[in-house]
Design a protein around this motif. Structure first.
Motif, PDB file in Angstrom:
ATOM      1  N   ILE A  71       0.750  -1.129   0.113  1.00 15.85           N
ATOM      2  CA  ILE A  71      -0.040  -0.144   0.016  1.00 15.85           C
ATOM      3  C   ILE A  71       0.856   1.136  -0.113  1.00 15.85           C
ATOM      4  O   ILE A  71       1.682   1.321   0.960  1.00 15.85           O
ATOM      5  N   ILE A  72       0.693   2.131  -0.906  1.00 13.40           N
ATOM      6  CA  ILE A  72       1.437   3.365  -1.098  1.00 13.40           C
ATOM      7  C   ILE A  72       0.511   4.489  -0.717  1.00 13.40           C
ATOM      8  O   ILE A  72      -0.560   4.606  -1.233  1.00 13.40           O
ATOM      9  N   PHE A  73       0.894   5.176   0.565  1.00 19.74           N
ATOM     10  CA  PHE A  73       0.202   6.510   0.809  1.00 19.74           C
ATOM     11  C   PHE A  73       0.720   7.490   0.005  1.00 19.74           C
ATOM     12  O   PHE A  73       1.999   8.074   0.854  1.00 19.74           O
ATOM     13  N   THR A  74       0.223   8.247  -0.818  1.00 16.03           N
ATOM     14  CA  THR A  74       1.015   9.196  -1.732  1.00 16.03           C
ATOM     15  C   THR A  74       1.399  10.694  -1.035  1.00 16.03           C
ATOM     16  O   THR A  74       2.438  11.118  -1.369  1.00 16.03           O
ATOM     17  N   HIS A  75       0.931  10.845   0.098  1.00 13.86           N
ATOM     18  CA  HIS A  75       1.108  11.926   0.884  1.00 13.86           C
ATOM     19  C   HIS A  75       2.395  11.785   1.613  1.00 13.86           C
ATOM     20  O   HIS A  75       2.935  12.685   2.237  1.00 13.86           O
ATOM     21  N   GLU A  76       2.738  10.398   1.806  1.00 16.33           N
ATOM     22  CA  GLU A  76       4.072  10.420   2.441  1.00 16.33           C
ATOM     23  C   GLU A  76       5.350  10.309   1.329  1.00 16.33           C
ATOM     24  O   GLU A  76       6.115  10.252   1.879  1.00 16.33           O
ATOM     25  N   LEU A  77       4.988  10.759   0.148  1.00 18.80           N
ATOM     26  CA  LEU A  77       6.153  10.583  -0.823  1.00 18.80           C
ATOM     27  C   LEU A  77       6.765  11.739  -1.041  1.00 18.80           C
ATOM     28  O   LEU A  77       7.819  11.928  -1.604  1.00 18.80           O
ATOM     29  N   GLY A  78       6.416  12.841  -0.274  1.00 21.10           N
ATOM     30  CA  GLY A  78       7.075  14.198  -0.651  1.00 21.10           C
ATOM     31  C   GLY A  78       6.092  15.328  -0.005  1.00 21.10           C
ATOM     32  O   GLY A  78       5.152  15.124   0.320  1.00 21.10           O
ATOM     33  N   GLU A  79       6.795  16.470   0.145  1.00 18.66           N
ATOM     34  CA  GLU A  79       6.252  17.797   0.606  1.00 18.66           C
ATOM     35  C   GLU A  79       5.037  18.272  -0.202  1.00 18.66           C
ATOM     36  O   GLU A  79       4.969  17.963  -1.339  1.00 18.66           O
ATOM     37  N   ASN A  80       4.238  18.712   0.457  1.00 24.95           N
ATOM     38  CA  ASN A  80       3.358  19.522  -0.220  1.00 24.95           C
ATOM     39  C   ASN A  80       2.171  18.534  -1.103  1.00 24.95           C
ATOM     40  O   ASN A  80       1.778  18.962  -2.202  1.00 24.95           O
ATOM     41  N   LYS A  81       1.944  17.494  -0.823  1.00 24.26           N
ATOM     42  CA  LYS A  81       1.327  16.472  -1.783  1.00 24.26           C
ATOM     43  C   LYS A  81       1.793  16.436  -3.142  1.00 24.26           C
ATOM     44  O   LYS A  81       1.062  16.247  -3.904  1.00 24.26           O
ATOM     45  N   LYS A  82       3.169  16.528  -3.243  1.00 20.20           N
ATOM     46  CA  LYS A  82       3.534  16.585  -4.613  1.00 20.20           C
ATOM     47  C   LYS A  82       3.677  15.689  -5.452  1.00 20.20           C
ATOM     48  O   LYS A  82       3.381  15.693  -6.734  1.00 20.20           O
TER      49      LYS A  82
END
Length: 159
Positions: A71-82
């Motif tokens: 499961i990938i939580f995209t908001h954990e991948l970079g600052e400002n929901k990039k």
């Protein structure tokens, strides 16, 4: 009286929302049966946007984490929901994780404007389910050859 100005309400209310467990959340009919069957045949993964704790709470309430190997939580991948959908990074990560080509993966979702743009850009076939609030959203013409559509999950029972 909490003695908080209306502006001061936003942060505490947002914090409550992000950590609540929505006990009225339900899967669409046939979803659990389909996930059980597919999890035995395929490696299922999830890419989800939104505040990670909120998304984790939804997954817990629905009791579906057991069906997904990643499961990938995209908001954990970079600052400002990039890197939230439709950015292709999460799809690239899935391809790399499983060491597969785009033709060996299928992206399943309901919102064509968010769920498929990144996948289509990478050549990943997509399956759109016409349920929920996005069922009337028009599929962009440039996606038409890469996105297959079904009305409900029960149509997928034979797969």
């Amino acid at each position: 009286d909490l003695n908080i100005s209306p502006r001061g309400w936003i942060a505490p209310l947002l914090e409550i929302y992000r950590h609540c467990k929505p006990n009225t959340l339900r899967l669409y009919p046939d979803t659990r049966d389909l996930l059980k069957r597919w999890a035995k045949q395929y490696q299922l993964s999830m890419i989800t946007d939104g505040y990670p704790q909120t998304q984790k709470n939804k997954i817990d309430v629905l009791d579906i984490s057991r069906y997904f190997s990643k499961i990938i939580f995209t908001h954990e991948l970079g600052e400002n929901k990039k890197y939230k959908k439709p950015h292709p990074l999460a799809y690239e990560m899935m391809l790399s994780h499983y060491r597969i080509s785009p033709s060996q993966m299928i992206a399943v979702g309901d919102n064509p404007l968010v769920d498929f743009k990144g996948a289509v850009a990478l050549g990943i076939p997509c399956l759109r389910i016409l349920t929920g609030e996005f069922r009337r959203v028009r599929l962009p013409a440039e996606f038409s050859k890469n996105v297959y559509t079904v009305q409900t999950l029960s149509e997928l029972g034979m797969l």
